[in-house]
Design a protein around this motif. Structure first.
Motif, mmCIF file in Angstrom:
data_model
loop_
_atom_site.group_PDB
_atom_site.id
_atom_site.type_symbol
_atom_site.label_atom_id
_atom_site.label_comp_id
_atom_site.label_asym_id
_atom_site.label_seq_id
_atom_site.Cartn_x
_atom_site.Cartn_y
_atom_site.Cartn_z
ATOM 1 N N GLY A 139 -106.828 81.366 35.102
ATOM 2 C CA GLY A 139 -106.221 82.686 35.010
ATOM 3 C C GLY A 139 -105.146 82.891 36.058
ATOM 4 N N LEU A 140 -105.417 82.425 37.279
ATOM 5 C CA LEU A 140 -104.435 82.550 38.359
ATOM 6 C C LEU A 140 -103.173 81.752 38.048
ATOM 7 C CD1 LEU A 140 -103.754 83.517 41.238
ATOM 8 C CD2 LEU A 140 -104.883 81.454 42.096
ATOM 9 N N LEU A 141 -103.349 80.530 37.555
ATOM 10 C CA LEU A 141 -102.195 79.698 37.224
ATOM 11 C C LEU A 141 -101.427 80.276 36.043
ATOM 12 C CD1 LEU A 141 -103.652 76.079 37.630
ATOM 13 C CD2 LEU A 141 -102.202 77.346 39.222
ATOM 14 N N ALA A 142 -102.150 80.819 35.056
ATOM 15 C CA ALA A 142 -101.486 81.417 33.905
ATOM 16 C C ALA A 142 -100.622 82.599 34.334
ATOM 17 C CB ALA A 142 -102.526 81.856 32.877
ATOM 18 N N TRP A 143 -101.165 83.423 35.245
ATOM 19 C CA TRP A 143 -100.390 84.552 35.758
ATOM 20 C C TRP A 143 -99.154 84.062 36.503
ATOM 21 C CZ3 TRP A 143 -99.144 85.762 40.835
ATOM 22 C CH2 TRP A 143 -98.524 86.989 41.032
ATOM 23 N N ALA A 144 -99.310 83.008 37.303
ATOM 24 C CA ALA A 144 -98.189 82.486 38.075
ATOM 25 C C ALA A 144 -97.114 81.910 37.156
ATOM 26 C CB ALA A 144 -98.681 81.423 39.050
ATOM 27 N N PHE A 145 -97.527 81.175 36.122
ATOM 28 C CA PHE A 145 -96.555 80.617 35.185
ATOM 29 C C PHE A 145 -95.845 81.721 34.402
ATOM 30 C CE2 PHE A 145 -98.817 76.467 35.571
ATOM 31 C CZ PHE A 145 -97.708 75.681 35.829
ATOM 32 N N TRP A 146 -96.573 82.788 34.095
ATOM 33 C CA TRP A 146 -95.948 83.913 33.407
ATOM 34 C C TRP A 146 -94.886 84.550 34.286
ATOM 35 C CZ3 TRP A 146 -95.957 89.246 34.466
ATOM 36 C CH2 TRP A 146 -95.413 90.044 33.453
ATOM 37 N N GLN A 147 -95.153 84.647 35.591
ATOM 38 C CA GLN A 147 -94.167 85.171 36.518
ATOM 39 C C GLN A 147 -92.914 84.300 36.539
ATOM 40 O OE1 GLN A 147 -94.077 87.953 38.452
ATOM 41 N NE2 GLN A 147 -95.983 88.678 37.544
ATOM 42 N N VAL A 148 -93.114 82.993 36.548
ATOM 43 C CA VAL A 148 -91.978 82.063 36.566
ATOM 44 C C VAL A 148 -91.154 82.195 35.293
ATOM 45 C CG1 VAL A 148 -91.339 79.616 36.520
ATOM 46 C CG2 VAL A 148 -93.090 80.417 38.114
ATOM 47 N N ALA A 149 -91.849 82.376 34.152
ATOM 48 C CA ALA A 149 -91.153 82.445 32.869
ATOM 49 C C ALA A 149 -90.455 83.780 32.647
ATOM 50 C CB ALA A 149 -92.143 82.182 31.731
ATOM 51 N N SER A 150 -91.008 84.866 33.181
ATOM 52 C CA SER A 150 -90.491 86.200 32.863
ATOM 53 C C SER A 150 -89.658 86.828 33.971
ATOM 54 C CB SER A 150 -91.651 87.142 32.530
ATOM 55 O OG SER A 150 -92.534 87.271 33.650
ATOM 56 N N ASN A 151 -89.777 86.331 35.189
ATOM 57 C CA ASN A 151 -89.077 86.924 36.325
ATOM 58 C C ASN A 151 -87.896 86.036 36.707
ATOM 59 O OD1 ASN A 151 -88.442 87.432 39.234
ATOM 60 N ND2 ASN A 151 -90.051 88.976 38.993
ATOM 61 N N ASP A 152 -86.712 86.627 36.731
ATOM 62 C CA ASP A 152 -85.504 85.851 37.026
ATOM 63 C C ASP A 152 -85.542 85.230 38.415
ATOM 64 O OD1 ASP A 152 -84.461 86.427 34.553
ATOM 65 O OD2 ASP A 152 -83.285 88.146 35.242
ATOM 66 N N LEU A 153 -86.081 85.959 39.386
ATOM 67 C CA LEU A 153 -86.147 85.428 40.748
ATOM 68 C C LEU A 153 -87.062 84.216 40.809
ATOM 69 C CD1 LEU A 153 -85.529 85.531 43.749
ATOM 70 C CD2 LEU A 153 -87.350 87.234 44.009
ATOM 71 N N TYR A 154 -88.251 84.330 40.214
ATOM 72 C CA TYR A 154 -89.171 83.198 40.186
ATOM 73 C C TYR A 154 -88.563 82.019 39.427
ATOM 74 C CZ TYR A 154 -93.292 85.464 42.216
ATOM 75 O OH TYR A 154 -94.186 86.060 43.083
ATOM 76 N N SER A 155 -87.865 82.308 38.319
ATOM 77 C CA SER A 155 -87.250 81.233 37.534
ATOM 78 C C SER A 155 -86.188 80.504 38.347
ATOM 79 C CB SER A 155 -86.631 81.809 36.261
ATOM 80 O OG SER A 155 -87.615 82.398 35.440
ATOM 81 N N ASP A 156 -85.389 81.274 39.110
ATOM 82 C CA ASP A 156 -84.350 80.664 39.933
ATOM 83 C C ASP A 156 -84.969 79.792 41.027
ATOM 84 O OD1 ASP A 156 -81.513 80.476 40.905
ATOM 85 O OD2 ASP A 156 -82.413 81.422 42.665
ATOM 86 N N VAL A 157 -86.038 80.294 41.652
ATOM 87 C CA VAL A 157 -86.721 79.523 42.692
ATOM 88 C C VAL A 157 -87.302 78.241 42.111
ATOM 89 C CG1 VAL A 157 -88.698 79.498 44.247
ATOM 90 C CG2 VAL A 157 -87.216 81.506 44.160
ATOM 91 N N PHE A 158 -87.945 78.345 40.944
ATOM 92 C CA PHE A 158 -88.539 77.163 40.311
ATOM 93 C C PHE A 158 -87.459 76.139 39.958
ATOM 94 C CE2 PHE A 158 -89.977 74.761 36.591
ATOM 95 C CZ PHE A 158 -91.157 74.242 37.071
ATOM 96 N N GLY A 159 -86.298 76.617 39.488
ATOM 97 C CA GLY A 159 -85.206 75.708 39.147
ATOM 98 C C GLY A 159 -84.747 74.887 40.332
ATOM 99 N N LYS A 160 -84.789 75.477 41.525
ATOM 100 C CA LYS A 160 -84.408 74.740 42.728
ATOM 101 C C LYS A 160 -85.527 73.819 43.202
ATOM 102 C CE LYS A 160 -81.254 78.364 44.291
ATOM 103 N NZ LYS A 160 -80.972 79.399 45.320
ATOM 104 N N LEU A 161 -86.762 74.286 43.078
ATOM 105 C CA LEU A 161 -87.889 73.503 43.598
ATOM 106 C C LEU A 161 -88.195 72.275 42.747
ATOM 107 C CD1 LEU A 161 -90.408 76.296 44.660
ATOM 108 C CD2 LEU A 161 -88.959 74.910 46.131
ATOM 109 N N LYS A 162 -87.921 72.342 41.459
ATOM 110 C CA LYS A 162 -88.300 71.224 40.589
ATOM 111 C C LYS A 162 -87.563 69.938 40.943
ATOM 112 C CE LYS A 162 -85.120 72.301 36.777
ATOM 113 N NZ LYS A 162 -85.052 72.704 35.338
#
Length: 260
Positions: A19-42
């Motif tokens: 559940g915690l990971l699902a919430w975190a992945f949802w944040q990455v998918a739906s939040n532009d800031l999280y998506s931008d951070v993930f794009g750099k971290l990958k």
């Protein structure tokens, strides 16, 4: 009275983690800031995986060699192996990493230039491979003890029976000792691989652009420490918990095969 833990207990902890990971992945998918951070971290995920896999494979090879040295009939080989294991296990991995990066590596370059080969510069020995070498040295000492304990757990009677049948020392190891020992050593080997994935973050100390280092640089640039390190933790948790679940499934399968 304390209730005994049963293997068939429902994994509520896994549901909570999922559940915690699902919430975190949802944040990455739906939040532009999280998506931008993930794009750099990958960009650092590949380096983290490479450091972990390559370092662990070499550590396994050296660890197995050290274990065989400790079980050999030569007192010289046994003492050399024990010296190596005790020294490496006695050093914190971070200290060993810094020592290899800034003391051992320049020493190796100087030795190479002393030989009749083309000279190289210290900076030609990349920080990435210095970090991998340090992890190999550290983990080979841990794995040596795992291999040694597993090999010593094989019943002496079976080894003597194989010797009576005329099998050479290599064939006794190949067909009798190692297949039985691997069932014992596989779970701790898997646990150490998960530990290697986590300890690979230490390479960021010497500037290797792994996941942890890119996370630190990204957070320093956007000042979004909460979001950045949330994504860093998410990626590490996904890798380590995924590996742990696969190892548990493999261990359970091996137990079932052994019980047949």
């Amino acid at each position: 009275m304390r209730s005994k833990k049963k293997d068939g207990d429902f994994p509520y902890w896994l549901v909570a983690v999922a559940g915690l990971l699902a919430w975190a992945f949802w944040q990455v998918a739906s939040n532009d800031l999280y998506s931008d951070v993930f794009g750099k971290l990958k960009q650092g995920i590949g380096i983290t995986i490479m450091v972990s896999v390559v370092g662990y494979l070499f550590a396994c090879l050296i660890g197995l060699g050290l274990a065989l040295m400790q079980l050999s009939g030569s007192i010289v080989l046994r003492q050399v192996s024990r010296f190596y294991v005790e020294v490496m296990r006695g050093l914190p991995i971070l200290v060993l990493l810094l020592y290899v990066a800034f003391v051992v590596a320049p020493g190796l370059v100087s030795f190479w230039n002393w030989l009749p080969f083309e000279d190289i510069r210290t900076r030609d020995f990349s920080l990435l491979w210095r970090a991998v070498l340090a992890l190999v040295l550290a983990y080979s000492s841990f794995l040596a003890e795992i291999f040694r304990a597993g090999l010593q757990s094989v019943d002496e009677g079976q080894i003597e029976a194989a010797e009576t049948l005329g099998l050479s020392r290599w064939n006794r190891f190949r067909f009798v000792v190692f297949p039985q020992a691997v069932r014992i050593i596989l779970p701790p080997l898997g646990n150490d691989f998960v530990a290697m994935v986590k300890d690979s973050s230490l390479v960021s100390v010497v500037g290797v652009l792994d996941l942890a280092q890119i996370g630190k640089v990204t957070a320093a640039g956007n000042f979004r420490y909460f979001e950045t390190y949330n994504v860093v933790a998410l990626i590490y948790l996904t890798m380590t918990i995924g590996l742990s679940l696969m190892l548990r499934a493999l261990e359970h399968r091996m137990k079932k095969s052994a019980g047949r």
